[in-house]
Design an enzyme around this catalytic site. Structure first.
Site, short mmCIF file in Angstrom:
data_model
loop_
_atom_site.label_atom_id
_atom_site.label_comp_id
_atom_site.label_asym_id
_atom_site.label_seq_id
_atom_site.Cartn_x
_atom_site.Cartn_y
_atom_site.Cartn_z
N CYS A 377 -8.52 -3.90 1.17
CA CYS A 377 -8.53 -5.07 2.06
C CYS A 377 -8.34 -4.70 3.53
O CYS A 377 -8.71 -5.49 4.40
CB CYS A 377 -7.41 -6.03 1.69
O1 KQY Z 1 -8.21 -9.05 -0.57
C1 KQY Z 1 -8.47 -8.82 0.58
N1 KQY Z 1 -9.67 -8.33 0.86
C2 KQY Z 1 -7.61 -9.24 1.75
C3 KQY Z 1 -6.29 -9.76 1.46
C4 KQY Z 1 -5.85 -10.64 2.60
C5 KQY Z 1 -4.49 -11.15 2.45
C6 KQY Z 1 -4.02 -11.90 3.64
N2 KQY Z 1 -2.62 -12.10 3.68
#
Ligand code: KQY
Length: 388
Positions: A377
């Protein structure tokens, strides 16, 4: 095409010594222009990240998270160039922690999830890399989104493409990079929980969403899984649940414990994957990756996060959406999250079997998990492409 030459730049700016240019936007779509979205396992030009700093998402003024992000950036920089976007006030702190192998550029953002706010890259048949700039609404806007406002995040993809000198498509739908995985050969993996969530594109139906995904990634087949990882605050991003090892092979976060609510989700995804065919008409091999935990936020961890009205509150005892699928694939390596000493070794062994030619590098990632995501992420690759 809307324009014909890469030299028709419209304006120039400086970002920490990096000369950038705003290139005109394409009015066509990647699919119409013969583009495809490469798999993450294909060669990269480099990786982009952002620097965490907001104290209402990251505990203790974001200092533990900054150390964790820096460890991820430095691990990736052993294998490919890394650029980290930081705010003006954090520039010196970031540069010191990131070290000399990581490029630091000034780039305003609301938080630090480059996978989701950065561009999704596609390549033309001649190997030219271009970027897709999705609409972004902080994972749900005013209907369950994670913070407000998000206007700086919404500009990140465009700024990255300007700095990289890549041309941009503007997609007419809300989507995040973590909501899609591509096999590079015309197949996209997504979840219904996220992409059909009314907090993303309430006026679009499933068929229209699928058509737009195909138009903006060049995919010919979309495989829909159901829900994402239990308690995932992104409304169930695919990048925490499953990913491609290569065309025809998927790694799936699989919870064996039948009493855990995640078991039903894993099993449903497993059955859908076994029943699916990819864009080549082939069945998929599905490799189960055990899940860490279950892991929960401690009282001490929650108390270090500032409470504000503009961001999701962190509570002691909350289940954390931990998954080993949330790794990053730099050239020649797998950078995986270390989350649970009892399970890390098994996960590492399975990843090594799945990627025998890559080095497996583990980075302690609990601090990233506390912010709601993980290594995948916070990273976004720019593919190498191959054209002029
Ligand atoms: O799963 C993702 N690609 C991003 C997670 C974002 C979390 C925000 N608090």
């Amino acid at each position: 095409f809307f324009f014909s030459s890469r030299r028709r730049h419209t304006r120039f700016r400086n970002v920490t010594g990096v000369q950038t240019c705003a290139l005109p936007i394409f009015r066509s779509t990647p699919a119409a222009d013969g583009c495809r979205m490469p798999g993450e396992f294909e060669p990269h030009r480099g990786c982009w990240m952002l620097w965490p700093q907001r104290p209402d998402n990251w505990r203790n003024a974001a200092q533990p998270a900054q150390r964790a992000f820096a460890a991820v950036a430095r691990a990736i920089a052993r294998f490919e160039p890394v650029t980290v976007g930081v705010s003006t006030e954090q520039r010196d702190v970031a540069a010191r922690l990131l070290g000399s192998r990581v490029r630091v550029v000034e780039l305003a953002s609301d938080d630090a999830w480059m996978r989701d706010v950065g561009p999704t890259c596609v390549v033309t048949r001649r190997g030219v890399v271009r970027g897709v700039d999705w609409r972004f609404n902080a994972w749900g806007g005013l209907d369950g989104g994670l913070y407000f406002p998000w206007n700086r995040d919404a500009r990140v993809a465009r700024r990255v493409l300007e700095i990289e000198g890549l041309q941009r498509y503007r997609a007419p739908m809300v989507c995040e990079g973590g909501a899609i995985h591509s096999d590079g050969a015309g197949t996209l993996l997504v979840t219904e929980q996220c992409l059909l969530n009314p907090n993303r594109n309430p006026t679009l139906g499933k068929q229209r969403i699928e058509n737009l995904l195909k138009a903006y990634t060049g995919a010919r087949t979309v495989i829909w899984l159901g829900a994402g990882v239990w308690a995932d605050e992104t409304s169930g991003h695919i990048d925490n649940l499953a990913c491609f090892v290569a065309p025809g092979c998927v790694l799936l976060a699989y919870e064996e414990n039948r009493r855990d609510p995640m078991h039903r989700i894993s099993h449903d995804a497993y059955e859908r994957l076994l029943a699916a065919r990819d864009a080549r008409g082939e069945h998929l091999q599905v490799v189960k990756l055990p899940m860490p935990g279950p892991l929960y936020m401690t009282a001490r961890e929650a108390s270090g996060v500032q409470r504000t009205r503009g961001a999701k509150r962190r509570r002691a005892g909350e289940r954390l959406a931990a998954s080993y699928v949330n790794f990053y694939l730099p050239n020649g390596a797998v950078v995986m999250p270390l989350l649970d000493a009892r399970k890390d070794v098994v996960a590492r062994r399975i990843l090594k079997r799945a990627f025998p030619d890559r080095r497996i590098v583990g980075v302690p990632a609990r601090e990233i998990l506390l912010g709601g995501g993980n290594i995948h992420c916070i990273t976004q690759q720019i593919p190498l492409g191959g054209g002029a």
